[in-house]
Motif scaffolding. Sequence first.
Motif, short mmCIF file in Angstrom:
data_model
loop_
_atom_site.label_atom_id
_atom_site.label_comp_id
_atom_site.label_asym_id
_atom_site.label_seq_id
_atom_site.Cartn_x
_atom_site.Cartn_y
_atom_site.Cartn_z
N PRO A 12 -58.52 -82.53 71.06
CA PRO A 12 -59.47 -81.49 70.67
C PRO A 12 -58.97 -80.08 71.00
O PRO A 12 -59.43 -79.11 70.44
CB PRO A 12 -60.72 -81.82 71.48
N TYR A 13 -58.05 -80.02 71.91
CA TYR A 13 -57.55 -78.71 72.36
C TYR A 13 -56.71 -78.03 71.29
O TYR A 13 -56.81 -76.84 71.09
CB TYR A 13 -56.76 -78.94 73.63
N PRO A 59 -61.28 -83.37 77.14
CA PRO A 59 -61.69 -82.25 76.28
C PRO A 59 -60.93 -80.95 76.54
O PRO A 59 -60.84 -80.11 75.65
CB PRO A 59 -63.18 -82.09 76.57
N ASP A 79 -74.05 -74.64 73.90
CA ASP A 79 -73.96 -73.28 73.38
C ASP A 79 -74.48 -73.32 71.96
O ASP A 79 -74.00 -74.08 71.13
CB ASP A 79 -72.51 -72.81 73.41
N ASP A 93 -64.57 -69.46 59.23
CA ASP A 93 -63.62 -69.56 60.35
C ASP A 93 -62.65 -70.71 60.18
O ASP A 93 -61.97 -71.07 61.13
CB ASP A 93 -64.39 -69.76 61.66
N LEU A 118 -59.61 -72.88 59.82
CA LEU A 118 -58.23 -72.54 60.17
C LEU A 118 -57.27 -73.18 59.19
O LEU A 118 -57.49 -74.30 58.73
CB LEU A 118 -57.92 -73.05 61.57
N ILE A 176 -50.69 -68.40 69.27
CA ILE A 176 -51.08 -67.61 68.10
C ILE A 176 -51.44 -66.21 68.54
O ILE A 176 -52.21 -66.01 69.47
CB ILE A 176 -52.27 -68.28 67.39
N ASN A 214 -72.86 -70.92 76.62
CA ASN A 214 -72.02 -71.56 77.62
C ASN A 214 -70.60 -71.19 77.25
O ASN A 214 -70.11 -71.55 76.19
CB ASN A 214 -72.21 -73.08 77.57
N SER A 228 -63.49 -75.17 77.21
CA SER A 228 -63.22 -76.47 76.60
C SER A 228 -64.23 -76.80 75.51
O SER A 228 -64.02 -77.71 74.72
CB SER A 228 -63.21 -77.57 77.65
N LEU A 229 -65.32 -76.04 75.45
CA LEU A 229 -66.25 -76.23 74.34
C LEU A 229 -65.74 -75.59 73.06
O LEU A 229 -66.19 -75.92 71.98
CB LEU A 229 -67.61 -75.64 74.68
N ARG A 230 -64.88 -74.61 73.20
CA ARG A 230 -64.38 -73.90 72.02
C ARG A 230 -62.87 -74.07 71.96
O ARG A 230 -62.13 -73.22 72.42
CB ARG A 230 -64.70 -72.41 72.11
N PRO A 231 -62.42 -75.16 71.42
CA PRO A 231 -60.98 -75.32 71.31
C PRO A 231 -60.41 -74.37 70.26
O PRO A 231 -61.13 -73.95 69.34
CB PRO A 231 -60.81 -76.78 70.93
N MET A 232 -59.17 -74.05 70.44
CA MET A 232 -58.43 -73.22 69.47
C MET A 232 -59.10 -71.88 69.25
O MET A 232 -59.16 -71.39 68.13
CB MET A 232 -58.26 -73.96 68.15
N LYS A 241 -58.28 -68.96 70.05
CA LYS A 241 -57.40 -67.86 69.66
C LYS A 241 -57.14 -67.91 68.16
O LYS A 241 -57.16 -66.89 67.48
CB LYS A 241 -56.09 -67.94 70.43
N ALA A 242 -56.90 -69.12 67.68
CA ALA A 242 -56.68 -69.26 66.25
C ALA A 242 -57.93 -68.85 65.47
O ALA A 242 -57.85 -68.17 64.44
CB ALA A 242 -56.30 -70.71 65.92
N VAL A 243 -59.08 -69.25 66.00
CA VAL A 243 -60.33 -68.92 65.32
C VAL A 243 -60.53 -67.40 65.31
O VAL A 243 -60.91 -66.82 64.29
CB VAL A 243 -61.52 -69.63 66.01
N GLN A 256 -58.35 -65.88 62.84
CA GLN A 256 -58.89 -66.10 61.50
C GLN A 256 -60.04 -65.14 61.22
O GLN A 256 -60.16 -64.60 60.12
CB GLN A 256 -59.37 -67.56 61.43
N ARG A 257 -60.85 -64.91 62.25
CA ARG A 257 -61.97 -63.99 62.07
C ARG A 257 -61.46 -62.58 61.84
O ARG A 257 -62.01 -61.83 61.03
CB ARG A 257 -62.87 -64.01 63.29
N THR A 271 -60.39 -62.40 58.33
CA THR A 271 -61.55 -62.32 57.44
C THR A 271 -62.16 -60.92 57.51
O THR A 271 -62.55 -60.36 56.48
CB THR A 271 -62.61 -63.36 57.86
N TYR A 308 -55.96 -57.77 66.85
CA TYR A 308 -54.83 -58.40 66.15
C TYR A 308 -54.19 -57.47 65.14
O TYR A 308 -53.54 -57.92 64.22
CB TYR A 308 -55.29 -59.69 65.48
#
Lengths: 481, 754
Positions: free
Chosen positions: A194-195, A236, A349, A372, A374, A386, B328, B332-336, B338-340, B343-344, B347, B690
């Motif tokens: 997931p990371y 996770p 969240d 969003d 990717l 990135i 929260n 670990s709840l929001r993986p990736m 930086k990529a997101v 992307q934002r 956009t 960015y």
Amino acid sequence: MEVALEDNNLMEKVLPPDEQEIDVELEAKEKKYLRGEGANLESLKDKKLKTQLASREKLYGKSAKAAAKIEKWLLPASAGYLETEGLEKTWRIKQTDIAKEVRETVRDVAFLHNDQFFAAAQKKYSYIYARDGTELHCLKERGPVARLRFLKNHFLLASINKIGQLHYQDVTYGDMVASIRTGKGRTDVMEVNPYNGVVALGHSGGTVTMWKPTSQAPLVQMQCHPGPVSAVAFHPNGHLMATSGKERKVKIWDLRKFEEVQTIHGFHAKTLSFSQKGLLAAGTGSFVQVLGDSSGGGGGYSRYMSHSMVKGYQVEKVMFRPYEDVLGIGHSMGWSSVLIPGSGEPNFDSWVANPFETSKQRREKEVHLLLDKLPPETIMLDPSKIGAMRPSRRKERPTRGEIEVEKEVAIEAAKSVEMKKKTKGRNKPSKRTKKKKELVENAKKTFPELEHSNIAGKKRRIGEDAAAELPASLKRFARKN
Amino acid sequence: MQTYTKVFLCGTWGQYYPVTFCISSTYFRFKRHVFSSQCLFPSRGEIVSSWTNSLVVIYWFIAPVWDLDQIFDESSFSLIGESITSLIVEYHLRTNRTWMFCVVGVFPWLVRHDSLLSPISSSKESLVLWNKRRNLKPPWLWGLIWTSYSFKNLIWTIVSSLRQGDWVTSLLDNRRKDGLVMRRHVVEDDEIATKHVISCSGSVWNGQRCNRWIVPPDLLSDEWCWITMDDSQTQDHIRPRTTTIENVSESVYSAIELGSIVLLFLYHHVQLKNVFVVCFYSAHLKQHKSKLHHLSKTSQSLGIKTISRSVDEFTRERSQDLQRVFHNFDPSLRPMEKAVEYQRALTAAKLEKIFARPFVGAMDGHRDGISCMAKNPNYLKGIFSASMDGDIRLWDIATRRTVCQFPGHQGAVRGLTVSTDGNVLVSCGTDCNVRLWSVPRPSLEDSDLSSEKSTEVPSAVYTCKNALLAVDHQFEGDLFATAGAQLDIWNHNRSQPVQSFTSGSHSVISVRFNPGEPDILATSSGDNHISIYDIRMSSAARKILMRTKTNSIAWNPMEPMNFTAANEDGNCYSFDGRKNEEAKCVHKDHVSAVMDIDFSPTGREFVTGSYDRSVRIFPYNGGHSREIYHTKRMQRVFCVKYSSDATYVISGSDDTNLRLWKAKASEQLGVILPREQKKHEYNEAVKNRYKHLPEIKRIVRHRHLPKPIYKAKAESRAMNDAKRRKDERRKAHSAPGTVVTESHRTRRIIKEVE
């Protein structure tokens, strides 16, 4: 009336035998809709009433006929039935037999970006269904799929099929982004980290390979077990991986160093799952064990809770429920859920996953998820790269001072080498000094460019000095570097 | 019945939300209710509810206390009733604690009677019965009960801990003594004992709740047994139905396996068939560990907690409310992420391009090219413009219409300025006249509604010898300066200049007063000089000789020592007025002469209009423009102004039109909601983060250029490159030090005269 009857007689005469049969059937049905006998008109004396009732009766007859026809031809559904052949009795048919009749193999199911859609890997093809079970798409390109996983951020549906091909399909516009031939044979162990969105496959040779859609070769190949890998799970936070092998060992790996941090002996986990808080559930036979990490760094997984199903139930799959303390267990007789306190993330969240989401919020979120989305190129081992600087390719050259120091150290080392005592005639002092000198020379030779650059620097300095000494008019003829 | 009129709460098994009963003598009102702190603090409430022909009377005592002992004492319930099935209460104290109570009671002394009104006899009987059956003392003081004269005073509560030998608090409400009687005594072995652990479910995520409980038939007997959740849907056959006390911990586990157990309860069971359980659970138990030590020792149940969420805590109460949002920030709840984020940013950059619609509208009316403009300092929506045919107009920007006209000039008007108080408009032109006009006061009605253009007459006309090219008014005071063959300083009331400065044979092209120092002004003249005058002195204070003519000058309103000069060579030069030997910054981008320049009131950027038919916006310290505005119809731009609220840019051009542009091309106009504002800010922030990445940089920087400008730019680039290469080679092939490369900042400056 009489004329009509005659007409009817005529019709009957003309009708072919099939239709006559149908007519008989319809008449039987008509009775149901007539709701009893008609009024006895013979006994009536009031003519007006009689004619009125007669016409009414005629109307009833017509509508009953129409209703009978509708029942015969137009009712859309048919009733269920049990049919037996020969000596078989209906009461011998068990529920399992019925299930066999209906059953289609479903090897794996994956939800897409929200709970409205899911993909199922069935016997021949995989399908995408809406929430209510309506088939939306049939994904034929992949062949018989063994495992399906959805990459949420990329909107990619990854699958491994029976001949070991890894497919990535973009579910937003249906394009096959990548199809990779792993060349490792058939496997049904597949998990997504997931990371970073990297897909890991566990193979029968004991290797775990990691893949991204933009390259045909694996990013990582790890020899994790001597025997086949039976399950893979990712923490996770993406830094820990748990694998289990047929040799009755579960191993925890640190994915930053690709090093094993812990081996847990003694059971062969058929399925592994990490919870949001880092608990590791392992299913073996009819027994589910939950391991907790006491050290916090991933090295100290030890028994936290356990749960045994009824003997004979084979646990096929364990999976923690996100944001809840619930562990779902899929076993040979269905599924159960048990409570594992401390496994789920208590605080959700709203922007990531909201269990109290309204339909409006869900729609809104779908749009934002798509915005969003990717590109598949963002799948890489270290996603924090990135937007960061690319490290310079040029090797750092040691400075002159460093080289000098190194050289002196080397010379000192050469000087302090103890000479062996040789036999008579070879142990002369002159030979010894010669040998020592040679050693020092050799040590110096390993730093040739330093000498060179020193000389060049000297030369240049000499040239500059010369220019300075020259009279102003001749300075322009001084050699330039 | 009439006496019980207060509000209270009770519920049934599995009914997670308590029901509020408001019982009065006349009606029952049922309402599903989640306790809020206000309504739940009756110091003493009573409930009477009708529940399957049984009555529940509950006395409620809650004090917002931390001490569990006190809670035990004061926030306890008293029940009297026939076969009270259950009661679950949840409420928030002010400290946000959530307590859940479960009460099970079967009350013997009422069982045999149809009404509550004869408790004494019933309890007498039951006591007798009880005593007959078991030769045991009841855990509470029976005497007090049955000596009470009405059932109101029969209220009893037992909140017991699990442990034998622990204390029991009995709460007696003795009205006669006007208060509570709290009794606590140590439980003796055979008085009270824990026999059952009752679990009750909280709600689970998907709304699964336990609605049924399996009460073993022997509950009312003396055996140890369990009340378990009925989860017959799940195939779990290991549910303990009857176990012994030794297995308490194990049974806790199995209870967990059965479903979600949030509450674990104590209960007391006595032979008299009264099962009376008061249970509690607190989310904050851990904070009071020390106080709870004796409890946690006795029962493992308190060490177990699973996640439970009540829907009402996480959803809005009324449909008018905003949806509640929880955060929260665990990575670990929001993986990736930086990529997101990248992307934002991408956009956002694309959206900015899509929404970039800078042109608001054109104002037409003049019959010749616009030569100059002036802002009305009194009125944000007003702008003055003058054209080459002598026409002066006041425009209303909002409606884009002429408000009034100022006729009188013969020939082109070349200069226009308004006094800082906004009352006097000064115009000058090639007809050698300076005209002073009084500016019409904008009133609410005619600012928007005047369909008829009014015309004004000049309040004064002063004539001088030469044609005038520019005029500017002092910021404080009533002096103004005109530029022509010489620089003249005028007073409003005098027909002759107060002071004149002459410098050489060339005429002065532009003049601009310093916004900070009222007596200092900067001029540019035809002999390529930029001069700074102090009007208290007789000659120029400083002069800069440039290679090309300067068309216009603007002082930075926020840093009044700095000014920027719009030069004929297509560049703008920012100078520090105190240090003129080199420009602070060279602003390059125009491909033809820059005709006019005006600073934003924020001082962070300025707008330029050029002969190349484009308007550009530069940052005050940046070498290249942030924005270029052009249309197919716009001709040579002679004058530009930044609006006084820094939102718009107005350009006047040769094609007789004034054009209104947004200062930020993609800015959303109108009222912006706070959430929209936040979104814009977020987009701006990610884009800024960015901005150096090639993809985003390309999108953000790209501007469509008209073909002539594009070609001219390419051409000038080729020429500059060639020149630079040539210079480099020349430098490389000549003696060191002989060829000096001049920096861009000094290249176009010939000399600086003090």
